[in-house]
Design an enzyme around this catalytic site. Structure first.
Site, PDB file in Angstrom:
ATOM      1  CB  THR A  87       2.666   5.349   6.435  1.00  0.00           C
ATOM      2  OG1 THR A  87       3.648   6.318   6.789  1.00  0.00           O
ATOM      3  CG2 THR A  87       2.359   5.540   4.953  1.00  0.00           C
ATOM      4  CG  ASP A  88       3.725   9.350  10.014  1.00  0.00           C
ATOM      5  OD1 ASP A  88       4.304   8.674   9.135  1.00  0.00           O
ATOM      6  OD2 ASP A  88       4.325   9.833  11.001  1.00  0.00           O
ATOM      7  CD  GLU A  89       7.098   7.842   5.443  1.00  0.00           C
ATOM      8  OE1 GLU A  89       7.451   8.035   4.280  1.00  0.00           O
ATOM      9  OE2 GLU A  89       7.689   7.069   6.227  1.00  0.00           O
ATOM     10  CE  LYS A 136       0.991   1.849   3.176  1.00  0.00           C
ATOM     11  NZ  LYS A 136       0.649   0.408   3.357  1.00  0.00           N
ATOM     12  CE1 TYR A 167       5.565   2.685   2.192  1.00  0.00           C
ATOM     13  CE2 TYR A 167       6.018   4.746   3.334  1.00  0.00           C
ATOM     14  CZ  TYR A 167       5.505   3.461   3.336  1.00  0.00           C
ATOM     15  OH  TYR A 167       4.922   2.955   4.478  1.00  0.00           O
ATOM     16  CG  PHE A 172       0.348  -5.745   8.561  1.00  0.00           C
ATOM     17  CD1 PHE A 172       0.689  -4.696   9.406  1.00  0.00           C
ATOM     18  CD2 PHE A 172      -0.461  -6.751   9.063  1.00  0.00           C
ATOM     19  CE1 PHE A 172       0.239  -4.658  10.723  1.00  0.00           C
ATOM     20  CE2 PHE A 172      -0.914  -6.721  10.378  1.00  0.00           C
ATOM     21  CZ  PHE A 172      -0.565  -5.676  11.209  1.00  0.00           C
TER      22      PHE A 172
HETATM   23  P1  NAD Z   1       8.028  -4.820   5.803  1.00  0.00           P
HETATM   24  O1  NAD Z   1       8.676  -4.341   4.555  1.00  0.00           O
HETATM   25  O2  NAD Z   1       8.859  -5.234   6.960  1.00  0.00           O
HETATM   26  O3  NAD Z   1       7.090  -6.071   5.473  1.00  0.00           O
HETATM   27  C1  NAD Z   1       6.277  -6.112   4.322  1.00  0.00           C
HETATM   28  C2  NAD Z   1       5.761  -7.536   4.169  1.00  0.00           C
HETATM   29  O4  NAD Z   1       4.893  -7.566   3.030  1.00  0.00           O
HETATM   30  C3  NAD Z   1       6.882  -8.547   3.898  1.00  0.00           C
HETATM   31  O5  NAD Z   1       6.674  -9.710   4.673  1.00  0.00           O
HETATM   32  C4  NAD Z   1       6.750  -8.847   2.414  1.00  0.00           C
HETATM   33  O6  NAD Z   1       7.167 -10.165   2.065  1.00  0.00           O
HETATM   34  C5  NAD Z   1       5.263  -8.651   2.207  1.00  0.00           C
HETATM   35  N1  NAD Z   1       4.935  -8.299   0.821  1.00  0.00           N
HETATM   36  C6  NAD Z   1       5.520  -7.340   0.060  1.00  0.00           C
HETATM   37  N2  NAD Z   1       4.972  -7.338  -1.176  1.00  0.00           N
HETATM   38  C7  NAD Z   1       4.022  -8.313  -1.177  1.00  0.00           C
HETATM   39  C8  NAD Z   1       3.112  -8.789  -2.148  1.00  0.00           C
HETATM   40  N3  NAD Z   1       3.068  -8.273  -3.390  1.00  0.00           N
HETATM   41  N4  NAD Z   1       2.262  -9.776  -1.804  1.00  0.00           N
HETATM   42  C9  NAD Z   1       2.283 -10.319  -0.547  1.00  0.00           C
HETATM   43  N5  NAD Z   1       3.147  -9.922   0.405  1.00  0.00           N
HETATM   44  C10 NAD Z   1       3.999  -8.922   0.098  1.00  0.00           C
HETATM   45  O7  NAD Z   1       7.003  -3.682   6.208  1.00  0.00           O
HETATM   46  P2  NAD Z   1       6.567  -3.178   7.657  1.00  0.00           P
HETATM   47  O8  NAD Z   1       7.542  -2.184   8.125  1.00  0.00           O
HETATM   48  O9  NAD Z   1       6.234  -4.343   8.484  1.00  0.00           O
HETATM   49  O10 NAD Z   1       5.235  -2.395   7.279  1.00  0.00           O
HETATM   50  C11 NAD Z   1       3.974  -3.054   7.288  1.00  0.00           C
HETATM   51  C12 NAD Z   1       2.916  -2.061   6.855  1.00  0.00           C
HETATM   52  O11 NAD Z   1       2.922  -0.954   7.753  1.00  0.00           O
HETATM   53  C13 NAD Z   1       3.136  -1.495   5.469  1.00  0.00           C
HETATM   54  O12 NAD Z   1       1.885  -1.362   4.846  1.00  0.00           O
HETATM   55  C14 NAD Z   1       3.757  -0.130   5.721  1.00  0.00           C
HETATM   56  O13 NAD Z   1       3.457   0.768   4.680  1.00  0.00           O
HETATM   57  C15 NAD Z   1       3.087   0.245   7.018  1.00  0.00           C
HETATM   58  N6  NAD Z   1       3.842   1.164   7.893  1.00  0.00           N
HETATM   59  C16 NAD Z   1       5.115   0.869   8.286  1.00  0.00           C
HETATM   60  C17 NAD Z   1       5.778   1.724   9.156  1.00  0.00           C
HETATM   61  C18 NAD Z   1       7.168   1.427   9.661  1.00  0.00           C
HETATM   62  O14 NAD Z   1       7.753   2.258  10.353  1.00  0.00           O
HETATM   63  N7  NAD Z   1       7.749   0.257   9.393  1.00  0.00           N
HETATM   64  C19 NAD Z   1       5.154   2.891   9.611  1.00  0.00           C
HETATM   65  C20 NAD Z   1       3.862   3.155   9.190  1.00  0.00           C
HETATM   66  C21 NAD Z   1       3.208   2.285   8.350  1.00  0.00           C
END
Ligand code: NAD
Length: 319
Positions: A122-124, A150, A146, A78
């Protein structure tokens, strides 16, 4: 099974960790750098669970990832820089973590012979679509730093499958919402502003469309893909809840007891994608469908922020 979960202290990752610990006998190794977006409080209540191991580390650190991943059977990746607005002003960290970190995670999994890797995307990455929905056969056409980072991560992960036979799968979900989402993101930002009697900044004409998926539905899909997905495949995940940002804002106004005077139109995000939409037939074929109804889930989410100021107030106070 021993799972290596990167970014497990973030929004979606922490929900996933809770789900696995509650619903299986698996052990979870959370590996997280605790950036501004990571928060040990997201895992509050799980501290005493002997099946949860927390390691603070950077996914770009080969030695750290290698040591922490050793002995793990599967990886759910993640960890990422996840906020589009930040990527517009400071893209370097997005390329470093999202592309570089994914490369380190996949290469380490290959070296250690891990039996399954899920890269959470992500869908993006598909870019914007005016009508219809993207399927997994559509190529990436990202339009923000971003989503480009991804898409790069996805291509790196899938290349490990082609080149080395790494059993990797990629999930591409639509926008998530629910508890423990950082208040920089639109639903918690608008909700917490409205709870505090502040206006909400709505980008452009407010007509950009997003599909909303409850975080627990996404985590259920990710877990299914981990256990039953086909290596080398991509799986779209979506809630089937398309809303314009203005519709979303209006729903939040009602849930927070505010009127339209709390909407403040602001200059549009640079390169703002108009609409995201994904076809989820493929993941439905594994037996997944979203179970959370938007109206009820949005109300429950607003209630969670209403009753958990202890969680978000310190985050809003930190720039
Ligand atoms: P978030 O920003 O809440 O959490 C990201 C986590 O990654 C944090 O705990 C952060 O400390 C950790 N992190 C960041 N850089 C790091 C590094 N270099 N090494 C280790 N840990 C690191 O993100 P989220 O919303 O929980 O998203 C999780 C995943 O899902 C991401 O890959 C994101 O692209 C994807 N995603 C998110 C959404 C959404 O709506 N939030 C939608 C689709 C996909």
């Amino acid at each position: 099974m021993r799972l290596f979960v990167t970014g497990g202290a973030g929004f979606i990752g922490s929900h996933y960790v809770r789900r696995v610990l509650a619903g299986s006998d698996d052990t979870v190794v959370v590996y997280d750098a605790l950036t501004y977006a990571g928060n040990r409080d997201n895992l509050r209540g799980l501290e005493g669970d002997p099946r949860l191991v927390f390691i603070r580390g950077d996914v770009c650190d080969r030695a750290g990832v290698g040591e922490a991943m050793a002995g793990c059977d599967a990886v759910v990746h993640f960890a990422a820089e996840s906020h589009v607005d930040r990527s517009i002003v400071d893209p370097d960290e997005f390329v470093r973590t999202n592309c570089g970190g994914t490369n380190v995670v996949c290469d380490t999994a290959r070296r250690l012979g891990v039996s399954r890797v899920v890269c959470v995307s992500t869908d993006e990455v598909y870019g914007s679509i005016d009508e219809g929905s993207f399927t997994e056969a559509d190529g990436p056409a990202p339009r923000s730093p971003y989503s480009a980072s991804k898409a790069g991560a996805d291509l790196i992960a899938l290349a490990y499958r082609e080149t080395h036979g790494l059993p990797v799968v990629v999930t591409r979900s639509s926008n998530n919402f629910g508890p423990y989402q950082h208040p920089e993101k639109v639903i918690p930002l608008f909700t917490t502003n409205l709870l505090d009697g502040l206006a909400v900044p709505l980008y452009g004409d407010g007509d950009n469309v997003r599909d909303w998926c409850h975080v627990e539905d996404n985590c259920a899909a990710i877990d299914l893909v981990l256990r039953q997905g086909q290596p080398g495949e991509i799986y779209n995940i979506g809630g089937g809840n398309e809303l314009t940002n203005r519709d979303l804002a209006n729903r939040l106004l009602v849930l927070c007891g505010r009127d339209e005077s709390f909407i403040r139109l602001v200059a549009d995000r640079l390169g703002h994608d108009r609409r995201y939409s994904v076809d989820t037939t493929k993941v439905a074929g594994l037996g997944w469908s979203p179970i959370r109804q938007l109206e009820e889930a949005l109300a429950a989410t607003v209630d969670w922020y209403r009753h958990n100021r202890w969680w978000w107030e310190p985050l809003k106070a930190t720039p």
